[in-house]
Write an enzyme that holds these catalytic residues in place. Structure first.
Site, PDB file in Angstrom:
ATOM      1  N   GLY A 146       1.978   1.346   4.041  1.00 39.78           N
ATOM      2  CA  GLY A 146       2.518   0.083   4.525  1.00 39.78           C
ATOM      3  C   GLY A 146       2.017  -1.104   3.734  1.00 39.78           C
ATOM      4  O   GLY A 146       1.891  -1.053   2.503  1.00 39.78           O
ATOM      5  N   ASP A 158       8.545  -5.669  -6.388  1.00 40.90           N
ATOM      6  CA  ASP A 158       9.323  -6.850  -6.773  1.00 40.90           C
ATOM      7  C   ASP A 158      10.122  -7.378  -5.592  1.00 40.90           C
ATOM      8  O   ASP A 158      10.278  -8.594  -5.420  1.00 40.90           O
ATOM      9  CB  ASP A 158      10.273  -6.509  -7.919  1.00 40.90           C
ATOM     10  CG  ASP A 158       9.548  -6.037  -9.170  1.00 40.90           C
ATOM     11  OD1 ASP A 158       8.342  -6.347  -9.299  1.00 40.90           O
ATOM     12  OD2 ASP A 158      10.165  -5.351  -9.993  1.00 40.90           O
ATOM     13  N   MET A 197       0.816  -1.221   0.000  1.00 39.65           N
ATOM     14  CA  MET A 197       0.000   0.000   0.000  1.00 39.65           C
ATOM     15  C   MET A 197       0.852   1.273   0.000  1.00 39.65           C
ATOM     16  O   MET A 197       0.417   2.321   0.454  1.00 39.65           O
ATOM     17  CB  MET A 197      -0.923  -0.001   1.219  1.00 39.65           C
ATOM     18  CG  MET A 197      -1.831  -1.213   1.332  1.00 39.65           C
ATOM     19  SD  MET A 197      -3.005  -1.123   2.705  1.00 39.65           S
ATOM     20  CE  MET A 197      -1.870  -1.143   4.120  1.00 39.65           C
ATOM     21  N   GLY A 198       2.087   1.193  -0.486  1.00 41.89           N
ATOM     22  CA  GLY A 198       2.928   2.374  -0.559  1.00 41.89           C
ATOM     23  C   GLY A 198       3.218   2.967   0.806  1.00 41.89           C
ATOM     24  O   GLY A 198       3.647   2.271   1.734  1.00 41.89           O
TER      25      GLY A 198
END
Length: 311
Positions: free
Chosen positions: A226, A253, A222-223
């Site tokens: 978190g 990745d 979720m960037g």
């Protein structure tokens, strides 16, 4: 054993400039080249974490030879199928303000015979001790059902599948019930048909519903918010770690690599969670798609906060 499948690999060209001027002259301050494509990035990170994998997929032309040479130099086992045409070069333009402009080439067209050769190769690798990482886009000539087809194929031999895809490729692949998936927030919102930014609780509920299909592990990146990790009897949220970010490219990745490495090493849930968050955070500190150093990942793992959900 971990097999990473990259159907549309690329040479990643990372360009740094002060500010992008459309239609004008842009002077480059720094250029980095690396072997890329999601599965290859996963293999590079697994190697940095101390694990091993075999990278496969399609490679063509001089760019393909360059990628193969890079992997060999890094002692990453690889078993690619040669194809006509030139493997693509993806250019990422980084500005001082953090903005990123990506220019991705389409890559070569893959024939039905080459697809069949890949399927035969993957089937030969498949057994109960094998995890296949199916990651990234597919080139022209390859059907959107390919990941679902591979999943059905290797499941018959007892192997497991970790999926990282988006859009229609993600939706069709879910029907084959992969064992582990790693969607990001946007991919999950798109899958659910949301036209707004979902809350963490809504994303958690979506992850639970997807697990009901029979998927063992759902990891949602979720960037800055978190990540969520949802398994049977284990639901946690981890806030993002505070690091000096260079680029978010490759963070997803790195999380996939951590999931695969954790599976291969048989790590328990908390260790898996710490490694996923730490590897992802470490990746944003690197240039382009270079993997984070293991020493940094180990340091960051100690800082991970694990908030249990559903209690």
């Amino acid at each position: 054993m971990i097999i990473t499948v990259t159907m549309n690999p690329a040479i990643d060209k990372t360009v740094e400039i002060d500010q992008l001027i459309p239609g004008g002259l842009n002077r480059i301050r720094k250029v980095e080249y690396d072997a890329g494509g999601k599965g290859i990035n996963v293999s590079k990170t697994i190697r940095e974490l101390g694990g091993t994998s075999i990278a496969t997929g399609f490679l063509g032309g001089n760019a393909g030879k360059t990628i193969e040479n890079v992997l060999n130099e890094k002692s990453i086992k690889n078993d690619f199928i040669p194809v006509e045409g030139e493997t693509r070069t993806n250019t990422k333009v980084f500005e001082k303000n953090g903005a990123v402009t990506e220019l991705n080439e389409p890559g070569p067209v893959i024939s039905k015979k080459q697809i069949q050769t890949l399927l035969q190769k993957l089937e030969a690798y498949a057994d109960e001790d094998t995890l296949f990482v199916l990651a990234g886009s597919i080139p022209k000539g390859v059907d959107q059902n390919i990941y679902a087809e591979i999943t059905h194929l290797v499941h018959k031999k007892g192997a497991q599948v970790l999926l990282d895809a988006d859009g229609k490729l993600f939706r069709t692949s879910l029907e084959a019930v992969p064992d582990i998936i790693k969607p990001n927030r946007v991919e999950l919102e798109e899958y659910a048909g949301f036209d707004y930014r979902a809350s963490v609780e809504e994303l958690l509920d979506l992850a639970r519903k997807i697990r009901q299909k029979g998927i063992g592990t759902v990891a949602v990146s979720m960037g800055k918010s978190g990540a969520l990790l949802v398994k049977e009897d284990y639901e946690v949220r981890c806030p993002a770690l505070s690091v000096k970010a260079h680029s978010t490219v490759g963070a997803g990745d790195a999380m996939v690599a951590a999931l695969a490495y954790s599976w291969d090493q048989g790590l328990e849930n908390e260790s898996m969670t710490r490694l996923c968050i730490a590897a992802s955070a470490g990746a944003v500190t690197t240039i382009g798609t270079k993997p984070p150093a293991k020493e940094l990942v180990d340091q960051l793992a100690q800082q991970v906060i694990i908030e249990k959900k559903g209690e």
